[in-house]
Design a protein around this motif. Structure first.
Motif, PDB file in Angstrom:
ATOM      1  N   CYS A 179       0.833  -1.208   0.000  1.00 42.74           N
ATOM      2  CA  CYS A 179       0.000   0.000   0.000  1.00 42.74           C
ATOM      3  C   CYS A 179       0.869   1.260   0.000  1.00 42.74           C
ATOM      4  CB  CYS A 179      -0.901   0.016   1.234  1.00 42.74           C
ATOM      5  SG  CYS A 179      -1.976  -1.403   1.357  1.00 42.74           S
ATOM      6  N   GLY A 191      -3.054   3.813  -4.590  1.00 44.88           N
ATOM      7  CA  GLY A 191      -2.651   4.444  -3.337  1.00 44.88           C
ATOM      8  C   GLY A 191      -1.752   5.640  -3.599  1.00 44.88           C
ATOM      9  N   ARG A 200      -6.123   9.212   1.792  1.00 38.57           N
ATOM     10  CA  ARG A 200      -6.406   7.988   1.041  1.00 38.57           C
ATOM     11  C   ARG A 200      -7.800   7.408   1.300  1.00 38.57           C
ATOM     12  NH1 ARG A 200      -1.562   3.981   0.007  1.00 38.57           N
ATOM     13  NH2 ARG A 200       0.223   5.352  -0.002  1.00 38.57           N
ATOM     14  N   CYS A 219      -8.369   3.801  -0.223  1.00 36.35           N
ATOM     15  CA  CYS A 219      -7.613   2.739   0.455  1.00 36.35           C
ATOM     16  C   CYS A 219      -8.259   2.359   1.782  1.00 36.35           C
ATOM     17  CB  CYS A 219      -6.194   3.194   0.754  1.00 36.35           C
ATOM     18  SG  CYS A 219      -5.290   3.737  -0.684  1.00 36.35           S
TER      19      CYS A 219
END
Lengths: 435, 189
Positions: free
Chosen positions: A135, A142, A220, A223
């Motif tokens: 990530c 990301g 993010r 994510c």
């Protein structure tokens, strides 16, 4: 089997194509050209993608765990964005590979390409040992969001937890639709892939732009609250062998790192409560345990009710519905699909029967998806009743995206860097760092 | 506090056990997938027998210029003077004047071969996969023109955007060793 069917179809097709005009006998020395068939991308280039993925993951591990440098992780992130995003145009990606894996498991006739298997497994294995390095620096989606993060605000824990449930739903739905062979929704609704290709469906672009705008302030968002692969990585990361450590030495509990984390992944020490906090909170745990089967059954029931609406994602169901609407006079005219179906002369009853079977399977799948979601909900509840113990500020193993931002905020880390960079530290400078 | 240490040990043990379990599961899944997998990759292709030339290929491809182009199987072509794929219905005259052409981009090259035959060749750099000629050829001609995904252009998305929009599910995954579904041809590479 499918190949055989397609061969049959082609034979039928050639027979059905009407040769209205016989091919000419040329008297001149003209030779008929053959249609050009340019070859697809060479298969070894897929191997290159896997090697780049492996190398990027390895470099990421070194940068996060050994070098502990945000700038280097940032550069790796930019590289991944350029390679996996803009050069490879976002395909193949680990997030989407969930669907290929689901389809391969559900349907034995689908042979999953090795590249996709590697993209699914490599990040998982790395996460199981080193945390979510994927990530941090390898995932192009990301990276896209991380670059946009300008003014992070912290959001309340309850909201973060609640939004986090969306990702489980998304994961469940993605696996379901892929396994049923109806749709690859992760790819269809990928909000950022349109940026990589500089082209795409306007609705998806609006979604992507909105997520990026939210991402200016909330770190993010995709994510943390939507990514289905992130759900798997979250749980694998909690079991990781080596964790991301914020401070190289003793934590001074200065709280700076907690403030620095844009993803709300750093948790404060729990504090001592006379050893009490080791015992589970029985008053809450017992109701939570009792509620578990009820929650599973209830969610299963709710989702099975919604199963017939889910089934509209399936082509056959969608078409059958249209045909029925047209037959009963509830819809005017035809669509391209219904017209093509009628022109093909296939019996409507067979189609409707097929659609009915698929809908029944979706109701069943709704039960499974609902039960899964109920299990997730009760798992979260039970987790809340179990004790947590942290003596220092620590990165939550699951939530930590290994972005390496917090390192440079830790006074202890700064001290370490100064020591490693220069000769013996003077007492004065050490005090200055600590204050 | 011996109690706490015990608890810590237990937690550690559980965590290690789960770590091992996760490794095992990953290994199991990889074994399973390895058995089901193959080095051969899938590619998207249009089954001409299902295609109705609706025009979605021109607009839904993720590429600005669609990866789908028109293809002519010359062996099926009638080499007609009045080609219903090339000319507008009721053309003013049978020549390559723009006002006579059906193709919006003039992507079909009409070359005289011998009396009364003309060759029709697709200039792929101009073709936008609108399918107008395909329809014309299918309805009034031999059906030798049809749409195909050109693999030198296609980026092979995991989920083809045209496949999602296709009203007849004509786009299917085919193997790399048979990447084209050409009409009237043995399609083995």
């Amino acid at each position: 089997m499918t190949e055989f069917a397609s061969v049959l179809q082609r034979v039928a097709l050639i027979a059905s194509d009407i040769q209205r005009f016989p091919p000419p006998d040329f008297e001149s020395d003209y030779t008929m050209p053959l249609p050009a068939t340019p070859a697809p991308r060479a298969p070894w280039l897929g191997g290159v993608d896997v090697i780049v993925l492996f190398a990027a993951l390895s470099v990421g591990v070194y940068l996060v765990h050994k070098k502990r440098s945000r700038l280097s992780v940032f550069l790796l992130m930019v590289f991944s964005l350029i390679y996996f995003g803009f050069y490879r145009l976002g395909c193949v990606c680990a997030i989407g590979s969930i669907q290929n894996v689901s389809l391969a498991i559900a349907n034995p006739s689908y042979a999953i390409p090795l590249t996709v298997v590697a993209f699914f497994l490599l990040p998982l294995v790395f996460t199981l040992f080193f945390g979510r390095v994927f990530c941090a620096g390898v995932c192009p989606l990301g990276a896209m969001q991380d670059l946009m993060l300008i003014k992070p605000i912290s959001i309340p824990v309850w909201l973060q937890q609640a939004l986090g449930l969306l990702a489980y739903l998304y994961l469940g739905a993605a696996v379901l639709f892929a396994a049923m062979g109806s749709a690859f929704i992760i790819c269809e609704y990928d909000p950022f892939v349109a940026f990589f290709r500089l082209n795409g469906n306007p609705n998806i672009i609006i979604l992507g732009v909105s997520l990026l705008i939210i991402g200016l302030f909330v770190g993010r968002p995709y994510c943390r609250f939507l990514c289905p692969y992130g759900v798997i990585l979250h749980h694998f990361s909690r079991l990781s062998h080596w964790r991301v450590t914020i401070t190289p030495q003793d934590c001074h509990q200065c709280q700076i790192c907690e403030e620095a984390c844009p993803f709300g992944a750093i948790l404060p020490p729990t504090g001592e409560q006379n050893g009490q906090h080791w015992a589970p909170d029985k008053k809450r745990l017992i109701p939570a345990l009792i509620l578990t089967p009820i929650l599973i059954a209830f969610c299963g029931w709710v989702f099975s009710m919604a199963g017939s609406s889910f089934s509209k994602m399936d082509y056959t169901v969608h078409l059958a519905e249209r045909i029925v609407l047209e037959d009963t006079g509830q819809a005017d005219g035809t669509t391209d699909a219904s017209k093509a179906f009628r022109d093909s002369g296939q019996p409507g009853e067979t189609l409707i029967q097929d659609a009915q079977n698929i809908m029944d399977r979706y109701v069943m799948a709704g039960w499974i998806l609902g039960a899964f979601f109920g299990l997730v909900l009760s798992g979260k509840m039970i987790r809340l009743c179990l004790p947590d113990r942290r003596d220092d500020y620590e990165a939550d193993r699951g939530d930590c995206l290994a972005c390496a931002r917090c390192f440079s905020y830790c006074p202890q880390e700064l001290k370490r860097r100064r020591i490693s960079r220069t000769a013996p530290v003077t007492a004065g400078s050490e005090a200055a760092v600590e204050s | 506090m011996p109690n706490q240490d015990n608890a810590l040990d237990r937690r550690d043990l559980i965590k290690k056990g789960l770590h091992g379990l996760a490794l095992l599961v990953t290994g199991g899944v990889s074994g399973f997938l390895a058995e089901r997998s193959q080095a051969n990759s899938y590619h998207w292709q249009i089954d001409p027998s299902k295609c109705i030339a609706c025009g979605n290929c021109a607009t839904y491809c993720v590429l600005e210029e669609s990866a789908v182009k028109c293809v002519n199987t010359y062996a099926m072509c009638g080499y007609c003077n009045l080609c219903t794929a090339f000319f507008e219905p009721a053309p003013k005259s049978l020549n390559t004047g723009a006002e006579n052409q059906l193709c919006p981009t003039g992507a079909i090259l009409r070359t005289f071969i011998e009396e009364p035959y003309y060759e029709y060749k697709i200039d792929e750099s101009l073709c936008i996969a609108c399918g107008k000629c395909v329809k014309g050829c299918k309805e009034f001609g031999n059906g030798s023109l049809y749409l195909q995904v050109r693999h030198d252009r296609c980026v092979n998305c995991n989920q083809c955007a045209i496949a999602v929009a296709c009203p007849t599910q004509a786009l299917t995954r085919v193997h790399r060793d048979q990447p084209y579904l050409l009409k009237g041809m043995d399609n083995k590479a």
